[in-house]
Design a protein around this motif. Structure first.
Motif, PDB file in Angstrom:
ATOM      1  N   VAL A 156       0.863  -1.185   0.000  1.00 26.13           N
ATOM      2  CA  VAL A 156       0.000   0.000   0.000  1.00 26.13           C
ATOM      3  C   VAL A 156       0.897   1.232   0.000  1.00 26.13           C
ATOM      4  O   VAL A 156       1.658   1.447   0.946  1.00 26.13           O
ATOM      5  N   SER A 157       0.826   2.012  -1.075  1.00 27.94           N
ATOM      6  CA  SER A 157       1.676   3.207  -1.222  1.00 27.94           C
ATOM      7  C   SER A 157       3.151   2.876  -1.018  1.00 27.94           C
ATOM      8  O   SER A 157       3.891   3.605  -0.350  1.00 27.94           O
ATOM      9  N   SER A 161       1.765  -4.319   3.178  1.00 26.16           N
ATOM     10  CA  SER A 161       0.445  -4.240   3.791  1.00 26.16           C
ATOM     11  C   SER A 161       0.448  -4.856   5.182  1.00 26.16           C
ATOM     12  O   SER A 161       1.217  -5.772   5.479  1.00 26.16           O
ATOM     13  N   ASN A 168      -1.578   1.543   6.014  1.00 26.59           N
ATOM     14  CA  ASN A 168      -1.135   0.577   5.014  1.00 26.59           C
ATOM     15  C   ASN A 168      -1.884  -0.746   5.103  1.00 26.59           C
ATOM     16  O   ASN A 168      -1.424  -1.779   4.617  1.00 26.59           O
ATOM     17  N   TYR A 173      -7.295   1.360   3.568  1.00 27.25           N
ATOM     18  CA  TYR A 173      -6.780   2.332   2.601  1.00 27.25           C
ATOM     19  C   TYR A 173      -7.803   2.585   1.488  1.00 27.25           C
ATOM     20  O   TYR A 173      -8.075   3.745   1.118  1.00 27.25           O
ATOM     21  N   MET A 177      -9.801   5.997   0.488  1.00 23.90           N
ATOM     22  CA  MET A 177      -9.624   6.529  -0.857  1.00 23.90           C
ATOM     23  C   MET A 177     -10.957   6.670  -1.588  1.00 23.90           C
ATOM     24  O   MET A 177     -11.198   7.651  -2.285  1.00 23.90           O
TER      25      MET A 177
END
Length: 361
Positions: A156-157, A161, A168, A173, A177
């Motif tokens: 995640v980013s 994770s 994360n 997430y 978003m």
């Protein structure tokens, strides 16, 4: 549903009664531990309640659609029911007493219990009328294994994770978003987007139970109980790698809750449909108007929290005036309030059933 199995109706109504109980304590600051959700990983009896309902949604789909053809009329009915459930859920999330009786748009929660029921019902019903049981097993396994892979393998980013409550966490997430401020909490929603996949699997496992119940097998209760034990074992073993977690609706959570659902339903089936023991008829009546009872309990509870009485709400005033007494612990007072609320809706269900009022949502 022309062909009724008493235990299914009792199980559905009992689940709704428990949903009302755990959602309406006298005060959230004083609740016995079994009536609270687990803080994150793990589960309590309360964490079983919502998956039990999604499970029995799947079981009921078998009775409602086992002879239905895949035509436009069937799809239309499924879609309309789905939209009604989602609409009722959005109304609960948006309603306020201040004119025009809607919260500011940024404060409206988009996901929710009724929304999840609607979405799960839609996909489970569509899959059931189009797929045989072998294909459904494959789809169920794909959802559970795929969700495990998604939650544990996808960064995640750029960060690995996690399954903890953190930015994360892939499910959390995505909720932030996609829904932004429209979540239950600022950082996640227990009825979020990605966790809808395993919640559909919960309903699919209920469909398999429904197929057993409509089959010509002997000793159905033994098979259901055996499946329940197997699911429990698988779920608790899976917990070692993919923790049991309701907020994330992890695959291990799906297996464990489906295991308990099968065991409880097997017991009720044995007592009522096999032995013919008369009990739990009031829960059958609750089950006949399940969504109506749940919606009314949620709406009235919310309304009582909004109406002001002095420095507190109508709910707070009623609890403090009637239930808080010096001779009993505050947690017991809180539980008695919840039981009183349940008793009210049992009485309402009795009246509706007696007058043959069945509100189909």
């Amino acid at each position: 549903m022309k062909e009724r199995i008493l235990s299914v109706d009792i199980f559905r109504g009992l689940t709704i009664a428990l949903m009302v109980l755990v959602n309406t304590p006298g005060t959230w600051s004083n609740v016995y531990a079994p009536f609270l959700h687990a803080s994150w990983h793990g589960y309590t009896p309360t964490d079983l309640v919502f998956p039990f309902f999604l499970f029995i949604v799947g079981t009921s789909i078998v009775f409602a659609y086992k002879n239905k053809k895949t035509n436009s009329g069937t799809y239309k009915k499924i879609t309309i029911r789905t939209l009604k459930l989602i609409g009722l859920g959005l109304f609960l999330g948006a309603f306020t007493l201040s004119f025009p009786f809607l919260k500011d748009f940024a404060d409206i929660r988009f996901p929710g219990v009724l929304q999840r029921i609607g979405v799960v019902f839609f996909f489970a019903a569509i899959l059931f009328i189009n797929c045989n049981w072998k294909v459904l097993i494959g789809i169920c396994a794909t959802f559970l294994l795929g969700y495990w892979a998604l939650m544990t393998l996808i960064p995640v980013s750029g960060v690995a994770s996690t399954l903890e409550r953190a930015p994360n966490n892939l499910a959390n997430y995505l909720d932030v978003m996609v829904f932004g401020t429209h979540n239950y909490k600022a950082d996640y929603d227990p009825e979020g987007l990605l966790s809808t996949l395993p919640s559909i699997a919960t309903s699919l496992l209920g469909i398999f139970t429904g197929l057993i119940l409509v089959s010509k097998r002997q000793k159905k209760e033994v098979l259901l109980a055996a499946l329940g034990v197997i699911f429990l074992i698988v779920g608790h073993l899976w917990d070692l790698a993919f923790p049991i977690n309701k907020a994330l609706w992890t695959s291990s959570f799906v297996m464990v809750t489906a295991g308990w659902a099968n065991i409880v339903l097997a017991l009720i089936y044995f007592l009522t449909d096999v032995k013919g023991i008369q009990f739990g008829s009031i829960f059958k009546k609750v089950g006949a108007n399940a969504i109506t009872i749940y919606f009314l309990s949620s709406f009235i509870s919310k309304l009582m929290g909004m109406i002001k009485v002095g420095e507190t709400s109508l709910h707070g005033w009623l609890f403090n005036t009637v239930y808080v007494q010096g001779f009993m612990p505050i947690k017991m007072s809180s539980l008695l309030y919840g039981l009183s609320v349940v008793a009210f809706y049992l009485f309402l269900a009795q009246i509706l059933y007696k007058r043959k009022i069945f509100i189909k949502v």
